[in-house]
Structures are given as structure tokens and as C-alpha cells.
Design an enzyme around this catalytic site. Structure first.
Site, PDB file in Angstrom:
ATOM      1  N   GLY A 294       0.782  -1.070   0.027  1.00  0.00           N
ATOM      2  CA  GLY A 294      -0.138  -0.186   0.097  1.00  0.00           C
ATOM      3  C   GLY A 294       0.756   1.243  -0.117  1.00  0.00           C
ATOM      4  N   SER A 295       0.051   2.397   0.728  1.00  0.00           N
ATOM      5  CA  SER A 295       0.738   3.371   0.659  1.00  0.00           C
ATOM      6  C   SER A 295       2.167   3.728   1.290  1.00  0.00           C
ATOM      7  CB  SER A 295      -0.100   4.734   0.838  1.00  0.00           C
ATOM      8  OG  SER A 295      -1.212   4.620   0.312  1.00  0.00           O
ATOM      9  N   THR A 296       2.934   2.842   2.175  1.00  0.00           N
ATOM     10  CA  THR A 296       4.071   2.731   2.589  1.00  0.00           C
ATOM     11  C   THR A 296       4.993   2.861   1.513  1.00  0.00           C
ATOM     12  OG1 THR A 296       4.393   0.261   2.710  1.00  0.00           O
ATOM     13  CG2 THR A 296       3.318   1.536   4.688  1.00  0.00           C
TER      14      THR A 296
END
Length: 579
Positions: A294-296
Site C-alpha cells: 500500500g501507501s508505505t
């Protein structure tokens, strides 16, 4: 007269009558023969008994290989103790008794099995009876008896039954560090985790030549801090229950040395009773599981754009409209529908802005950067359970766009944490280790992957994302006195071939103290549900609080002193722009 005497003498000789001197010689000769016969007989008997004795000694020194499946020297060999970085025992050998039988000496197998069953009710009746009837020289019946069981079986007085002292592995912490320590089999040989790594470093060879004994084996010290490990596992298990998730995990890494201070994945197992260790849900998700993070991953997208020199913190990106490519439309979770600065792209976790950051670098540059950060190659570390990341065989523009915000590639959480450490420590990628490592040794293996200026900018963005009032998704990870910064990641999971907006894999990666980071903490939680009375189940509502809990409880163990000169306020009661 003389003639007459001569004739009589001749006649006496012919008739068998001999003079006295002749009889004495004859008796002497007969006695010698008798003694010779006695000596010969004695020599024969001594030779026979000598041969018999020799054969008995020979056979006594040989192993009965007919049906033999008993212990060898390797079985009884020791393993070195495993210690944490402070000398606390994580694994050690203890002596246990194992029950065996000599079937050839068993008089009544039925009676023997019945008697043993009174002490060992779980004994397999048919299997044990078959072994006792086999007529072999040796057969195991039960390994790892308790002292009470041994005493009770001895009281039964069954002929042909005996005990063998063996070495068994004992883990004082039970499941606390199970995925790191791993397992041994019934013969005390490492089959997983650091136990397997120790065997592969030469212990197996020592066992084979009979040199693996407790006196000659030095303890193996790990980088793990048992105090921090206990905190991390407790937070992970509690979060899994609190958010009704199917799994959770966390890791703490020293950004300067690459040492893993703690790592946990739940559900886990008890290595003292590993009956469920091989179940699929007991997988070590931190190093042996691959996920779309995801957005990591936007941390790396932004760092890549900054490191290219084509953008800076003052650069802007048009996020006013969705991006349509092929049959896919890229939207923002909480769209601002306007032009965003680079810091705004990061703190609002804009998918559109991240896609345009990747477009600045290009497809090949994007792929090369992720390989450079170690996210797409199989990680090298001591732990055997390491998965290989997944990426498209051929990268197209649609792949670069989706991977920019964390979809379309899968890597391990541990690799994500290691890459984030490189963004925090001045740009040095250091392979993770579960063994002690000095800063000097770390610098010898470190690779400069981004510039120090890029690392400085990323520390600023991490800090900004966790500040009160910034609207960033990391404010629930703040801990007063420790200046925490980080990035959330909420990835939709693929269900029946399609991304589901209701089934998520959440993560949060953080560093502290963010002005000069010493540690990176990454948490994951798989398919969490919203808490009672709350509406959100994204990473800001579960993975971020896990990080805060770990830092709050373990910072003092890690030697990080609180500094309330710039005390951070608690997370505001506001809707944040989570991803």
C-alpha cells in the site's frame, strides 16, 4: 649251563617277559605320552574358550543393525545455548528420558502394551504392539518422558524395557520469539529459524564427527532484545484480537547497524509444543510473506523523485482530476481536487500525485530504483524463511503508475522496513541481521542508495506527516517525548480476482527520534475490522496506534531518552486523510 640260560632268556623274551630295567623305560615312555595328551587337551580347550571369549567381545562391541532404529551419537549431541543481546537465555538443552524396547527380550507383548498404557494412555496400541512383536534388537516407544512417567514405568518392572537419556530443546519464553528462534526435530536438529541457521554454520558437521558436546559449544548471541521482543509480541497479539484481524506483525530495526531488535508475527506457535507450527496461518509474515504494502511504498516513490534531482520539496503536481490509463482510473482516497505540493502529495497520500512523481523518473528508472532499495530482490539474512518479492515480468506505464502507490508489486514487510531505514539513516541500505553487528561492521556492508539530502528531506516529510494539525495520516502514532514520524499504508486485497474496498492489508512504518533516527518500527495488520463505535479500519486507525504502543513501552529499553522540550500533543479528534 650257559647255553641253557641263553635259550631260556630268549624264550622269556619271546613269551613277553622282560627284565626290570626294560619295564621302567616302558613306563616312563607311557607317562610322557599321557602328559602330552593332557596338555594337548588343555591347549584345545583353552583355544576353544579363547575363540568364544574373543567372539563374545567382538559381538558385544558391534551394534545390532537388525531392525535397529535407535539413537546414534548425533542424536545425543548438544546444541549451543541461544542468548539475546543482553545474555538472557532464549533456547537451551535439557536432559530428558526416552522409552525404548528390546523386542527380542519381550516375553509377552500384549501384557507389556497393556501395562505401558496405564502410564502412557496416548500410546498407539497397534503400533507399539507391532514393534514389540518385530523381533528386532531396538525400537523406540516414546520420546521425551516426564520424570514422573519414567518413575511409574520403572515401577512396572517390564523385562526388555529401558530408558535412554537424550537432549531436548527448551525455550524459556515459549512463543515469545518463536518465528525467530525456529524449531528442532525429535533428534534435536534445527529445522527452522535461527536453529536451522546454526546447524548450517557447522554444527551439523560437528555432530557427524561426534564433537558436538556442551563443553565445546559457545553460546550463540542474537541481536534480539528479549524485553523489546516481549513488548512487540504482546502488542501484535493484542491488536489482532482488538481489531478482529486474521494476522498481525511488527519489527524493530536499528537504522545504523541493520540489527533486528524484535520481530513478531501472529498467529505464532510454542516451540516447546509445536504441534501447529506448520499450519498455514502460522507463517512468519514479516519475512516469509509477500504483500502489496500500500501507501508505505509512497515513501520510496517520493524519495525516488527527490533523488532524481528533477523535483524538490517545492515542486507541485496536478491532482485535480483522476488519471485514466487503459481500463483503469486512478483516484485519490480523499481527493483535494487541486494542484498539490510535494509535501501535500505525501501527507494526503495522493495516488494521483504519486503516479506523477513516478512519471518524472520513467518506467526503467522506477524499476531500477526499487531494485536498488532491495524491495524486489530476495533478501539476504540469517533467517532461512525469506520469500522472494513479486513484480511484473514486463513493466508498462500502467504498472509504474499503480506500483507508485503500492499496488502491482509484492514484497515482505521486513524488506519494507529495511528500505525505510535507508531513507532515514543518510541513504545507506544495510542488510538486516539477527546477530550483533557494530556500526563499523555495518558500514562495511552498507550501500549508498540515495543521497544524504534525500534522506534529510524524507525525515522532514515523515515528521510532517505525524504533526498535529497537518492533516497527515500518522498523528495516531505520536508518542509524547519521542518525536515519531512515519507513513501509513492501506492496501485493498484481491478477492476473487478483484480489489475489494472492504478487505484490507494495513501497515505503518515509523522512525524515531525523527530528527536523528535510531530505530524504524513497522507494523502490519491483515483484514482488520473497525473498532466498536468507530467508523474507520484503515491503517491510521490500527497499524499506527500499534507503532505508538510499541515505542511507548520499549523506548527506554532501547536507550532512547524522552525529550519533552518539543513535546508532541496527543492525536487530535479529527478526520485525517488516511490512504
Amino acid at each position: 649251563m650257559a647255553g641253557i640260560w641263553i635259550k631260556r632268556k630268549k624264550a622269556g623274551l619271546e613269551a613277553g617277559t622282560a627284565p626290570a630295567f626294560a619295564l621302567d623305560a616302558r613306563k616312563k615312555k607311557s607317562g610322557n605320552r599321557a602328559r602330552n595328551r593332557v596338555l594337548m587337551a588343555m591347549a584345545c580347550f583353552m583355544g576353544i574358550y579363547g575363540v568364544i571369549s574373543g567372539r563374545l567381545v567382538y559381538y558385544g562391541m558391534q551394534e545390532d543393525t537388525t531392525g535397529y532404529n535407535g539413537p546414534t551419537g548425533a542424536v545425543l549431541a548438544s546444541r549451543p545455548d541461544i542468548l539475546d543481546r543482553n545474555g538472557e537465555v532464549l533456547a537451551t538443552d535439557i536432559k530428558t528420558a526416552s522409552l525404548y524396547a528390546e523386542p527380542r527380550k519381550i516375553i509377552d507383548p500384549d501384557e507389556a502394551v497393556e501395562l505401558l498404557s496405564t502410564v502412557l494412555p496416548d500410546l498407539n496400541f497397534e503400533q507399539t504392539y507391532s514393534r514389540l512383536k518385530s523381533g528386532s534388537g531396538f525400537a523406540w516407544l516414546k520420546r521425551g518422558l516426564t520424570p514422573q512417567q519414567k518413575s511409574q514405568i520403572m515401577a512396572l518392572g517390564i523385562p526388555g524395557i529401558g530408558f535412554r537419556t537424550e537432549k531436548s530443546r527448551f525455550y524459556p519464553g515459549g512463543p515469545t520469539a518463536s518465528h525467530i528462534l525456529g524449531l528442532v526435530n525429535i533428534d534435536n536438529q534445527g529445522i527452522a529459524g535461527m536453529e536451522k541457521y546454526i546447524d548450517e554454520q557447522g554444527l551439523s558437521d560437528l555432530r557427524d564427527v561426534g564433537l558436538a558436546d556442551s563443553r565445546s559449544l559457545e553460546p550463540v548471541r542474537l541481536s534480539i532484545d528479549l524485553r523489546v521482543q516481549h513488548v512487540v509480541r504482546d502488542v501484535v497479539v493484542s491488536a489482532m484480537q482488538r481489531y478482529r484481524a486474521i494476522a498481525a506483525g511488527a519489527v524493530v530495526i536499528n537504522v545504523r547497524t541493520g540489527e533486528v531488535l524484535a520481530m513478531a508475527s501472529a498467529p505464532d506457535f510454542d516451540p516447546n509444543n509445536p504441534f501447529n507450527a506448520l499450519d498455514k496461518d502460522r507463517l512468519n509474515r514479516m519475512s516469509a510473506g509477500t504483500y502489496e504494502m500500500g501507501s508505505t511504498i509512497k515513501s520510496f516513490t517520493t524519495a525516488m523523485a527527490l533523488d532524481s534531482g528533477k523535483v524538490n520539496l517545492n515542486s507541485t503536481f496536478d491532482a485535480s482530476r483522476p488519471i485514466t490509463i487503459g481500463h483503469q482510473t486512478i483516484r485519490d482516497f480523499h481527493g483535494k481536487h487541486r494542484t498539490l505540493s510535494l509535501p501535500e502529495v505525501f501527507i494526503y497520500s495522493s495516488n494521483i500525485g504519486s503516479a506523477k512523481e513516478a512519471d518524472v523518473v520513467g518506467i526503467e528508472g522506477h524499476r531500477e530504483f526499487l531494485h536498488r532499495m532491495g524491495l524486489l530482490d530476495r533478501m539476504t539474512t540469517e533467517l532461512p524463511e525469506v520469500a522472494r518479492p513479486m513484480e511484473p515480468k514486463v513493466w508498462k506505464k500502467v504498472h509504474s503508475i499503480t506500483i507508485a502507490f503500492g499496488h502491482g508489486m509484492a514484497t515482505t514487510p521486513l524488506q519494507t522496513a529495511v528500505g525505510a531505514a535507508a531513507l532515514m539513516n543518510g541513504g545507506k541500505l544495510i542488510e538486516p541481521t539477527f546477530l550483533p553487528r557494530t556500526i563499523e561492521d555495518a558500514n562495511k556492508v552498507a550501500k549508498q542508495v540515495v543521497s544524504e539530502k534525500t534522506s534529510e528531506d524524507m525525515r522532514y516529510l515523515y515528521r510532517l506527516n505525524a504533526e498535529k494539525g497537518s492533516g497527515g495520516s500518522g498523528n495516531r502514532a505520536t508518542v509524547p517525548g519521542y518525536r515519531v514520524g512515519g507513513k501509513t499504508g492501506t492496501a485493498e486485497k484481491v478477492i476473487n480476482g478483484r480489489y475489494s474496498s472492504d478487505v484490507r492489508f494495513n501497515a505503518f512504518v515509523a522512525a524515531f527520534p525523527i530528527d536523528k533516527p535510531e530505530y524504524v518500527v513497522l507494523t502490519i495488520i491483515d483484514e482488520p475490522k473497525a473498532e466498536e463505535g468507530k467508523v474507520g479500519a484503515t491503517a491510521g486507525f490500527n497499524a499506527a496506534p500499534m507503532v505508538a504502543d510499541i515505542i511507548r513501552r520499549s523506548a527506554s529499553f532501547l536507550g532512547v531518552k524522552p525529550d519533552f522540550g518539543e513535546e508532541q500533543e496527543s492525536a487530535p479528534m479529527m478526520v485525517t486523510f488516511d490512504d
